[in-house]
Every structure is written in structure tokens, then in C-alpha cells.
Motif scaffolding. Structure first.
Motif, PDB file in Angstrom:
ATOM      1  N   PRO A 306       0.811  -1.223   0.000  1.00 49.84           N
ATOM      2  CA  PRO A 306       0.000   0.000   0.000  1.00 49.84           C
ATOM      3  C   PRO A 306       0.847   1.277   0.000  1.00 49.84           C
ATOM      4  CG  PRO A 306      -0.855  -1.566   1.594  1.00 49.84           C
ATOM      5  CD  PRO A 306       0.470  -2.086   1.151  1.00 49.84           C
ATOM      6  N   VAL A 307       1.930   1.298   0.795  1.00 47.94           N
ATOM      7  CA  VAL A 307       2.777   2.488   0.839  1.00 47.94           C
ATOM      8  C   VAL A 307       3.525   2.658  -0.486  1.00 47.94           C
ATOM      9  CG1 VAL A 307       4.778   3.546   1.964  1.00 47.94           C
ATOM     10  CG2 VAL A 307       2.989   2.471   3.344  1.00 47.94           C
ATOM     11  N   ALA A 308       3.972   1.556  -1.078  1.00 49.79           N
ATOM     12  CA  ALA A 308       4.626   1.628  -2.393  1.00 49.79           C
ATOM     13  C   ALA A 308       3.654   2.192  -3.427  1.00 49.79           C
ATOM     14  CB  ALA A 308       5.111   0.247  -2.817  1.00 49.79           C
ATOM     15  N   ALA A 309       2.381   1.795  -3.332  1.00 46.98           N
ATOM     16  CA  ALA A 309       1.368   2.313  -4.255  1.00 46.98           C
ATOM     17  C   ALA A 309       1.195   3.817  -4.063  1.00 46.98           C
ATOM     18  CB  ALA A 309       0.040   1.591  -4.039  1.00 46.98           C
ATOM     19  N   CYS A 310       1.248   4.274  -2.802  1.00 48.84           N
ATOM     20  CA  CYS A 310       1.168   5.709  -2.529  1.00 48.84           C
ATOM     21  C   CYS A 310       2.350   6.452  -3.154  1.00 48.84           C
ATOM     22  CB  CYS A 310       1.133   5.964  -1.020  1.00 48.84           C
ATOM     23  SG  CYS A 310      -0.409   5.523  -0.212  1.00 48.84           S
ATOM     24  N   CYS A 311       3.538   5.891  -3.021  1.00 44.80           N
ATOM     25  CA  CYS A 311       4.735   6.517  -3.590  1.00 44.80           C
ATOM     26  C   CYS A 311       4.626   6.613  -5.108  1.00 44.80           C
ATOM     27  CB  CYS A 311       5.985   5.731  -3.198  1.00 44.80           C
ATOM     28  SG  CYS A 311       6.370   5.787  -1.434  1.00 44.80           S
ATOM     29  N   LYS A 340      -0.658   7.457   8.987  1.00 38.72           N
ATOM     30  CA  LYS A 340       0.147   6.850  10.045  1.00 38.72           C
ATOM     31  C   LYS A 340       1.072   5.773   9.482  1.00 38.72           C
ATOM     32  CE  LYS A 340      -0.294   4.469  14.494  1.00 38.72           C
ATOM     33  NZ  LYS A 340      -1.239   3.938  15.512  1.00 38.72           N
ATOM     34  N   LYS A 341       0.535   4.913   8.625  1.00 41.47           N
ATOM     35  CA  LYS A 341       1.335   3.821   8.044  1.00 41.47           C
ATOM     36  C   LYS A 341       2.417   4.376   7.116  1.00 41.47           C
ATOM     37  CE  LYS A 341       0.813  -0.640   5.693  1.00 41.47           C
ATOM     38  NZ  LYS A 341       1.492  -1.390   6.775  1.00 41.47           N
ATOM     39  N   PHE A 342       2.080   5.422   6.366  1.00 42.32           N
ATOM     40  CA  PHE A 342       3.033   6.026   5.442  1.00 42.32           C
ATOM     41  C   PHE A 342       4.232   6.597   6.214  1.00 42.32           C
ATOM     42  CE2 PHE A 342       4.882   9.161   2.668  1.00 42.32           C
ATOM     43  CZ  PHE A 342       4.727   8.632   1.393  1.00 42.32           C
ATOM     44  N   LYS A 343       3.952   7.324   7.317  1.00 46.47           N
ATOM     45  CA  LYS A 343       5.046   7.927   8.081  1.00 46.47           C
ATOM     46  C   LYS A 343       5.893   6.860   8.765  1.00 46.47           C
ATOM     47  CE  LYS A 343       6.258  11.406  11.480  1.00 46.47           C
ATOM     48  NZ  LYS A 343       5.813  12.495  12.362  1.00 46.47           N
ATOM     49  N   LYS A 344       5.262   5.792   9.231  1.00 46.87           N
ATOM     50  CA  LYS A 344       6.003   4.729   9.898  1.00 46.87           C
ATOM     51  C   LYS A 344       7.026   4.095   8.967  1.00 46.87           C
ATOM     52  CE  LYS A 344       5.373   0.366  12.399  1.00 46.87           C
ATOM     53  NZ  LYS A 344       4.389  -0.648  12.886  1.00 46.87           N
ATOM     54  N   GLU A 345       6.666   3.921   7.695  1.00 41.73           N
ATOM     55  CA  GLU A 345       7.556   3.220   6.760  1.00 41.73           C
ATOM     56  C   GLU A 345       8.551   4.156   6.067  1.00 41.73           C
ATOM     57  OE1 GLU A 345       5.739   0.478   4.087  1.00 41.73           O
ATOM     58  OE2 GLU A 345       4.232  -0.185   5.539  1.00 41.73           O
ATOM     59  N   THR A 346       8.143   5.385   5.805  1.00 42.87           N
ATOM     60  CA  THR A 346       9.028   6.294   5.053  1.00 42.87           C
ATOM     61  C   THR A 346       9.764   7.272   5.953  1.00 42.87           C
ATOM     62  OG1 THR A 346       7.313   7.983   4.710  1.00 42.87           O
ATOM     63  CG2 THR A 346       7.440   6.194   3.085  1.00 42.87           C
ATOM     64  N   ALA A 351       2.678  14.687   3.293  1.00 36.12           N
ATOM     65  CA  ALA A 351       2.946  16.058   2.832  1.00 36.12           C
ATOM     66  C   ALA A 351       4.453  16.325   2.736  1.00 36.12           C
ATOM     67  CB  ALA A 351       2.289  17.068   3.774  1.00 36.12           C
ATOM     68  N   GLU A 352       5.226  15.834   3.703  1.00 31.31           N
ATOM     69  CA  GLU A 352       6.672  16.024   3.670  1.00 31.31           C
ATOM     70  C   GLU A 352       7.300  15.262   2.504  1.00 31.31           C
ATOM     71  OE1 GLU A 352       7.411  16.557   8.510  1.00 31.31           O
ATOM     72  OE2 GLU A 352       7.540  14.568   7.557  1.00 31.31           O
ATOM     73  N   TYR A 353       6.805  14.051   2.265  1.00 29.36           N
ATOM     74  CA  TYR A 353       7.327  13.233   1.162  1.00 29.36           C
ATOM     75  C   TYR A 353       7.027  13.903  -0.182  1.00 29.36           C
ATOM     76  CZ  TYR A 353       8.254   9.038  -1.660  1.00 29.36           C
ATOM     77  OH  TYR A 353       8.751   8.154  -2.586  1.00 29.36           O
ATOM     78  N   ILE A 354       5.795  14.394  -0.336  1.00 30.88           N
ATOM     79  CA  ILE A 354       5.399  15.063  -1.582  1.00 30.88           C
ATOM     80  C   ILE A 354       6.267  16.294  -1.814  1.00 30.88           C
ATOM     81  CG2 ILE A 354       3.550  16.376  -2.706  1.00 30.88           C
ATOM     82  CD1 ILE A 354       1.573  14.473  -1.202  1.00 30.88           C
ATOM     83  N   ARG A 355       6.473  17.088  -0.761  1.00 28.12           N
ATOM     84  CA  ARG A 355       7.293  18.293  -0.897  1.00 28.12           C
ATOM     85  C   ARG A 355       8.725  17.934  -1.281  1.00 28.12           C
ATOM     86  NH1 ARG A 355       6.005  20.441   3.489  1.00 28.12           N
ATOM     87  NH2 ARG A 355       7.738  19.763   4.815  1.00 28.12           N
ATOM     88  N   LYS A 356       9.289  16.904  -0.673  1.00 29.13           N
ATOM     89  CA  LYS A 356      10.659  16.501  -0.985  1.00 29.13           C
ATOM     90  C   LYS A 356      10.791  16.061  -2.441  1.00 29.13           C
ATOM     91  CE  LYS A 356      14.426  13.552   0.730  1.00 29.13           C
ATOM     92  NZ  LYS A 356      14.755  12.796  -0.476  1.00 29.13           N
ATOM     93  N   LYS A 357       9.838  15.257  -2.917  1.00 28.22           N
ATOM     94  CA  LYS A 357       9.894  14.787  -4.297  1.00 28.22           C
ATOM     95  C   LYS A 357       9.707  15.940  -5.282  1.00 28.22           C
ATOM     96  CE  LYS A 357      10.906  10.604  -3.421  1.00 28.22           C
ATOM     97  NZ  LYS A 357      12.258  10.123  -3.782  1.00 28.22           N
ATOM     98  N   ARG A 358       8.859  16.896  -4.920  1.00 24.92           N
ATOM     99  CA  ARG A 358       8.683  18.060  -5.791  1.00 24.92           C
ATOM    100  C   ARG A 358       9.950  18.904  -5.836  1.00 24.92           C
ATOM    101  NH1 ARG A 358       2.389  19.534  -4.102  1.00 24.92           N
ATOM    102  NH2 ARG A 358       1.424  18.366  -5.819  1.00 24.92           N
ATOM    103  N   LEU A 359      10.614  19.037  -4.717  1.00 29.83           N
ATOM    104  CA  LEU A 359      11.864  19.803  -4.690  1.00 29.83           C
ATOM    105  C   LEU A 359      12.954  19.095  -5.490  1.00 29.83           C
ATOM    106  CD1 LEU A 359      11.857  20.943  -0.952  1.00 29.83           C
ATOM    107  CD2 LEU A 359      11.636  22.425  -2.965  1.00 29.83           C
ATOM    108  N   GLU A 360      13.011  17.771  -5.416  1.00 27.97           N
ATOM    109  CA  GLU A 360      13.979  17.015  -6.216  1.00 27.97           C
ATOM    110  C   GLU A 360      13.699  17.192  -7.708  1.00 27.97           C
ATOM    111  OE1 GLU A 360      13.623  13.046  -4.764  1.00 27.97           O
ATOM    112  OE2 GLU A 360      14.808  13.411  -2.949  1.00 27.97           O
ATOM    113  N   THR A 361      12.415  17.180  -8.066  1.00 29.34           N
ATOM    114  CA  THR A 361      12.042  17.407  -9.462  1.00 29.34           C
ATOM    115  C   THR A 361      12.397  18.823  -9.891  1.00 29.34           C
ATOM    116  OG1 THR A 361      10.219  15.823  -9.299  1.00 29.34           O
ATOM    117  CG2 THR A 361      10.108  17.416 -11.094  1.00 29.34           C
ATOM    118  N   ALA A 362      12.179  19.786  -9.008  1.00 30.47           N
ATOM    119  CA  ALA A 362      12.530  21.176  -9.310  1.00 30.47           C
ATOM    120  C   ALA A 362      14.030  21.311  -9.529  1.00 30.47           C
ATOM    121  CB  ALA A 362      12.073  22.076  -8.167  1.00 30.47           C
ATOM    122  N   ALA A 363      14.813  20.655  -8.689  1.00 26.22           N
ATOM    123  CA  ALA A 363      16.273  20.718  -8.838  1.00 26.22           C
ATOM    124  C   ALA A 363      16.708  20.164 -10.185  1.00 26.22           C
ATOM    125  CB  ALA A 363      16.942  19.945  -7.698  1.00 26.22           C
TER     126      ALA A 363
END
Length: 418
Positions: A306-311, A340-346, A351-363
Motif C-alpha cells: 500500500p505504501v509503495a502504491a502511494c509513492c 500513520k502507516k506512510f510515516k512509519k515506513e518512510t 505532505a513532507e514526502y510530496i514536498r521533498k519529491k517536488r523539490l527534487e524534481t525542481a532541482a
């Protein structure tokens, strides 16, 4: 009206129902006999100029096999000569004809390159705007579609079947001159560099959208001369360079060096055993899919399904609005449990994961494109310029402007908006 003419009319109708194509017919003196282009003067002049510079001896007329003609700004045409059945006949209906489909592009970088080319030549602002309006109406198709249209058009004109290995290639050349600006030269290199770096970053990320991306970029771009007059050797060498780069990007993405090197060797052997462009295209597709799927699997193995699907969902929708409800619905969990499950695994909230991936894409966009920084921020849904700059600085330690300046080796006082 003979069978070939009927087939050609049908081909024109079918091709134009998919893309804004123009079909032209010329006689042996290159007088235009007919065209479906509403305002043909400028495009006709471009084609004739490109044709005479690409093939000054007009060898194009010596065989009936199809020809791919490329201009200096990667504007392309498909040309199919229709030779008279009896060269000595006086029957006007048996005269030579040259049927041409185009112009079109096989990458969107060419549009920017064309505009810069006209700018450097001192073209007036009004004329440049008129040219831009025309260029933006031209279709952008994939290399695979170019091959398909060439085969179909040749069959309609001649009634004969060909394969991509039968194609002839003529390119308009431009000799370097003292007046040619460094900016114009560097943009040509940068256009190829941009597409290459975007592709390699997608391999590193295990981004499965890679296959959709590579279908939109040119495989015949200006990458430098990698063989001496042998087009098949040129394409083999080009693909082998691509294999090497992808294998290194895959290592950076997480797969083992030993596995990557073994795959590289296997694809090299497959390339060397090829005899036509169709086989090379198949190997290229398989190679890109293989590397990116292996990296993707490697990255996702650390997460539950499920978390991989979210990613995956996040990576595909970085330029869209994404909410925790979207992710929860994608997994079948409640908003609270999904978060809760997403934060436990990642180790990060969604929201933090989305922001990080967007910043990596921006870079990546900052170093591989000429896109305006404000545009990049807006496209990736950063609510304000200051928020984007602050977020970027927290992750990379410098501002977006400084990051681009460092990557491009330009002066820090560049007048970027951020």
C-alpha cells in the motif's frame, strides 16, 4: 485517377485526422503541383532551401526508397520519390513526382532551438512572432510514428513495402562561421543534454513514466558524429552510449553494480547483432524499461504494497494537487491510518514526502531546462515564490537561483526572478 493516387489521398485523410500534417507534391523541377497547406509559401521555401542544402547533387531523385530530411533546427519532412515507370516516355502522367509529408518535429526542444536560431540571425520581432505561430501549429510525433508514416506513405505512392533499414537520410548542414554566436551553439548542445539528463534522472528515481517520456524525444538529435558515414553504425553507437549511461544511473538508483554491468554487456551484444533500425528500437525500449523497472522494484521493496502504491501515485501526480484523501482512496485505508502507516515506513508524513519529491524534481528542472524558476514553482504547486525558495534552501542549502547558477557555471548575479 490510378490506384496509387487513391491510396495517397486516403493516406492524407487518415494522417491528417491524427496530426496537423501537410502533404505536398512537386515535379522534377520542384514546382509545387498541389498541397493541402492553406498558406504554403513560407513552408515551401523552407523545404526547398533545406532540400538543396541537404542534397545539393539531388541524389534523392535517383531511387524510389523513402527519404527522411532534417533541417538545421530539426524540422523534418518525409519525402517519397515517384519515378516514372518508363523514363523515356513522353506521357506527362508518367513524369517524376516528389511527394512530401511535413514539416514536423520529433521533440519539443526543436521549437525553442528554432526560435533562438531566428533571434541570433537578427530576424525582426514581428517576423519571429509570425514564424513562432507557424511552428507551434506543426505536429510533434515520436520516432516510432515517423517510421510508420514513412512506410505507409511509401506503400501508397509506389505500391511497394519497405522497412526502416531501407530509409535514406539527408540532413541540412550549417558550417560554423565567425558570426555564429556561442549561445546558439551551446543551446543545441544543451537541448540534447536536457533530454538526456531528464531521462537519466527518471532511471535513478525508478520513475515508470520514463517510457512515455522517451517516446516524445528525438533519437536522432545532434549528439555528435559517432561513426564515419555509416548510419546504422551511428545508431548502434548512439544506443550503446545510452546503455552505458542508463546502467550507471541505475547503479545510482540502487541496483548492484555487478547486475548493472552484466545487463550492460548483454544489451551491447544484442545491439551488435542487430541488422536494422526496427531491432535497435526494440532493444532500446526493452533496455529502458528493464533498468527503470529494476530500480523501481529496488526502491519499493523497502515498503509495504500500500505504501509503495502511494509513492507511485505521488511520483505520477507531482504536478497535480495531491491530498491524503487521494492516497487513502488509492489504498483503501482511512485518511488517518494511511497517513500513520506512510510515516512509519518512510519516516515522513505524506505532505513532507510530496514536498521533498517536488523539490527534487525542481532541482532536476533547474539544471536540465531553461524553464523560468517561477514557472517551475507554480507547476509543482508551491503556493508562493518565497515558500518555494525557503523550502528549496532548507533541502539544498542554497536558493534555486544559486543552484542553477552553480550547475550551469554562470555568474551568481544572473537576473533570475528568485
Amino acid at each position: 485517377m490510378d490506384g496509387n493516387e487513391i491510396r495517397l489521398m486516403f493516406f492524407q485523410e487518415m494522417a491528417c485526422s491524427c496530426h496537423n500534417f501537410y502533404l505536398w507534391t512537386f515535379d522534377a523541377e520542384m514546382n509545387l503541383l498541389q498541397s493541402n497547406c492553406p498558406d504554403s509559401d513560407l513552408l515551401q521555401q523552407w523545404f526547398l532551401l533545406c532540400l538543396h542544402q541537404a542534397d545539393p547533387s539531388m541524389e534523392i531523385f535517383n531511387a524510389s526508397t523513402p527519404v527522411i530530411i532534417t533541417g538545421i533546427v530539426n524540422m523534418m519532412w518525409i519525402a517519397v520519390p515517384q519515378l516514372p515507370e518508363n523514363p523515356n516516355t513522353s506521357d506527362a502522367g508518367q513524369a517524376f513526382r516528389l511527394h512530401v509529408l511535413g514539416p514536423f518535429f520529433i521533440d519539443d526542444v526543436a521549437l525553442h532551438s528554432a526560435d533562438l536560431s531566428f533571434l541570433q540571425k537578427g530576424t525582426s520581432h514581428l517576423l519571429r512572432r509570425q514564424i513562432q505561430e507557424i511552428l507551434r501549429t506543426l505536429p510533434i510525433i515520436s520516432w516510432s510514428l515517423l517510421q510508420d508514416y514513412t512506410i505507409m506513405m511509401h506503400h501508397c505512392v509506389t505500391g511497394q513495402k519497405v522497412t526502416p533499414s531501407d530509409f535514406r537520410y539527408f540532413s541540412q548542414t550549417k558550417s560554423a562561421s565567425p558570426s555564429e554566436s556561442k549561445a546558439e551553439k551551446s543551446y543545441t548542445i544543451h537541448g540534447t543534454f536536457q533530454a538526456e539528463q531528464t531521462m537519466l534522472q527518471m532511471v535513478r528515481d525508478g520513475n515508470l513514466e520514463l517510457l512515455s517520456y522517451i517516446d516524445t524525444i528525438a533519437v536522432t538529435g545532434q549528439i555528435g558524429k559517432l561513426s564515419n558515414g555509416d548510419f546504422m553504425r551511428q545508431m548502434k553507437n548512439t544506443l550503446e552510449v545510452g546503455i552505458t549511461l542508463c546502467s550507471r544511473a541505475a547503479i545510482e538508483g540502487g541496483i548492484s553494480p555487478e547486475l548493472s554491468y552484466n545487463l550492460c554487456d548483454q544489451y551491447f551484444q544484442a545491439v551488435e547483432s542487430c541488422h536494422n533500425l526496427n531491432e535497435l528500437a526494440s532493444i532500446s525500449y526493452t533496455m529502458h524499461r528493464d533498468f527503470v523497472e529494476r530500480v523501481h522494484k529496488c526502491k519499493m521493496q523497502q515498503f509495504s504494497k500500500p505504501v509503495a502504491a502511494c509513492c507511485d501515485y505521488i511520483m505520477i501526480h507531482l504536478e497535480d494537487e495531491i491530498s491524503i484523501t487521494d492516497l487513502a482512496q488509492h489504498t483503501g485505508y482511512s485518511d488517518y491510518y494511511c497517513s500513520k502507516k506512510f510515516k512509519k515506513e518512510t519516516g515522513m508524513t505524506p505532505a513532507e514526502y510530496i514536498r521533498k519529491k517536488r523539490l527534487e524534481t525542481a532541482a532536476n528542472l533547474l539544471t536540465t531546462s531553461n524553464d523560468d524558476i517561477q514557472e517551475i514553482a507554480a507547476r509543482l504547486h508551491f503556493g508562493s515564490q518565497s515558500y518555494f525558495t525557503d523550502s528549496f534552501r532548507k533541502l539544498y542549502g542554497i536558493s534555486p537561483r544559486e543552484y542553477r547558477a552553480t550547475a550551469h557555471s554562470i555568474t551568481p548575479d544572473s537576473k533570475e526572478p528568485l
